[in-house]
Design a protein around this motif. Structure first.
Motif, PDB file in Angstrom:
ATOM      1  N   THR A 186       0.829  -1.203   0.000  1.00 55.93           N
ATOM      2  CA  THR A 186       0.000   0.000   0.000  1.00 55.93           C
ATOM      3  C   THR A 186       0.864   1.254   0.000  1.00 55.93           C
ATOM      4  OG1 THR A 186      -1.742  -1.174   1.203  1.00 55.93           O
ATOM      5  CG2 THR A 186      -1.834   1.239   1.218  1.00 55.93           C
ATOM      6  N   SER A 221       3.998   1.532  -0.975  1.00 56.83           N
ATOM      7  CA  SER A 221       4.784   1.663  -2.204  1.00 56.83           C
ATOM      8  C   SER A 221       3.926   2.128  -3.381  1.00 56.83           C
ATOM      9  CB  SER A 221       5.491   0.352  -2.539  1.00 56.83           C
ATOM     10  OG  SER A 221       4.570  -0.633  -2.937  1.00 56.83           O
ATOM     11  N   TYR A 222       2.737   1.578  -3.534  1.00 59.54           N
ATOM     12  CA  TYR A 222       1.876   2.003  -4.642  1.00 59.54           C
ATOM     13  C   TYR A 222       1.352   3.421  -4.442  1.00 59.54           C
ATOM     14  CZ  TYR A 222       1.738  -2.281  -7.336  1.00 59.54           C
ATOM     15  OH  TYR A 222       2.077  -3.325  -8.144  1.00 59.54           O
ATOM     16  N   SER A 276       4.345   5.788  -5.204  1.00 62.38           N
ATOM     17  CA  SER A 276       4.636   5.861  -6.632  1.00 62.38           C
ATOM     18  C   SER A 276       3.519   6.606  -7.374  1.00 62.38           C
ATOM     19  CB  SER A 276       4.865   4.480  -7.236  1.00 62.38           C
ATOM     20  OG  SER A 276       3.710   3.696  -7.177  1.00 62.38           O
ATOM     21  N   SER A 277       2.280   6.463  -6.953  1.00 61.67           N
ATOM     22  CA  SER A 277       1.185   7.231  -7.568  1.00 61.67           C
ATOM     23  C   SER A 277       1.380   8.721  -7.359  1.00 61.67           C
ATOM     24  CB  SER A 277      -0.161   6.809  -6.988  1.00 61.67           C
ATOM     25  OG  SER A 277      -0.478   5.496  -7.344  1.00 61.67           O
ATOM     26  N   TYR A 303       9.020   2.414 -10.207  1.00 59.81           N
ATOM     27  CA  TYR A 303       8.746   0.984 -10.127  1.00 59.81           C
ATOM     28  C   TYR A 303      10.009   0.186  -9.829  1.00 59.81           C
ATOM     29  CZ  TYR A 303       3.919   1.550 -11.344  1.00 59.81           C
ATOM     30  OH  TYR A 303       2.603   1.903 -11.312  1.00 59.81           O
ATOM     31  N   LYS A 347      10.695   0.867  -6.189  1.00 59.73           N
ATOM     32  CA  LYS A 347       9.673   0.232  -5.349  1.00 59.73           C
ATOM     33  C   LYS A 347       9.920  -1.264  -5.201  1.00 59.73           C
ATOM     34  CE  LYS A 347       5.679   0.237  -7.241  1.00 59.73           C
ATOM     35  NZ  LYS A 347       4.293   0.503  -7.607  1.00 59.73           N
ATOM     36  N   VAL A 397      -0.438  -7.089  -4.190  1.00 58.89           N
ATOM     37  CA  VAL A 397      -0.138  -6.598  -5.540  1.00 58.89           C
ATOM     38  C   VAL A 397      -1.246  -7.012  -6.505  1.00 58.89           C
ATOM     39  CG1 VAL A 397       1.425  -6.872  -7.504  1.00 58.89           C
ATOM     40  CG2 VAL A 397       2.353  -6.427  -5.238  1.00 58.89           C
ATOM     41  N   TRP A 429      -4.397  -4.975  -5.610  1.00 61.58           N
ATOM     42  CA  TRP A 429      -4.263  -3.569  -6.031  1.00 61.58           C
ATOM     43  C   TRP A 429      -4.417  -3.443  -7.543  1.00 61.58           C
ATOM     44  CZ3 TRP A 429      -3.229   0.872  -3.041  1.00 61.58           C
ATOM     45  CH2 TRP A 429      -3.050   2.036  -3.785  1.00 61.58           C
ATOM     46  N   HIS A 440      -7.265  -1.465  -9.564  1.00 60.04           N
ATOM     47  CA  HIS A 440      -6.899  -0.441 -10.535  1.00 60.04           C
ATOM     48  C   HIS A 440      -7.509  -0.760 -11.905  1.00 60.04           C
ATOM     49  CE1 HIS A 440      -3.455   2.366 -12.015  1.00 60.04           C
ATOM     50  NE2 HIS A 440      -4.627   2.741 -12.455  1.00 60.04           N
TER      51      HIS A 440
END
Length: 129
Positions: A46, A48-49, A52-53, A75, A78, A108, A111, A115
């Motif tokens: 959570t 890391s995503y 990065s977002s 990425y 991450k 992953v 997520w 998405h």
């Protein structure tokens, strides 16, 4: 910036749902260390995503010509951080490691599914309005 992060709530809600399902199972199966491993795995993905977002949205806003290198760099960083974290934990002989590893993978997948579902349902115009 808000316009570029409209997908984020879908992923965060999916992570919360995974947390609600996985932590009690890990607690029941392996006690507190299993639950801690589940929380750590979901939390790592959570974080890391989400980061990065935010970085990719910032790059899109400030320097659109650098969007692809910034996205690829986030990425790489991450997944390197996730791998290094798993490597450090694996040498600690911690009982929550199997749950952490399994939940990193599951988080992953969840997520990315959230998405993909958001993209499928989003009303994204093909041209700038």
């Amino acid at each position: 910036m808000k316009k570029r992060l409209q997908h984020l709530p879908a992923g965060l809600i999916a992570m919360a749902a995974l947390l609600v399902v996985a932590v009690p199972v890990a607690l029941w199966r392996d006690g507190a260390s299993g639950a801690a491993g589940a929380v750590a795995g979901i939390g790592l993905v959570t974080l890391s995503y989400t980061l990065s977002s935010l970085i990719i949205a910032w790059a899109d806003l400030k320097a659109r010509h650098l969007l692809m290198p910034v996205a690829m760099g986030t990425y790489v960083v991450k997944f390197t951080i996730i791998g290094v974290a798993m490597w450090f934990v694996s040498s600690a002989d911690w009982g929550g490691l199997p749950w952490m590893g399994a939940l990193v993978i599951a988080a992953v997948v969840v997520w990315m599914g959230a998405h993909a579902t958001w993209v499928w349902r989003a009303k994204i115009p093909y041209v700038e309005l």
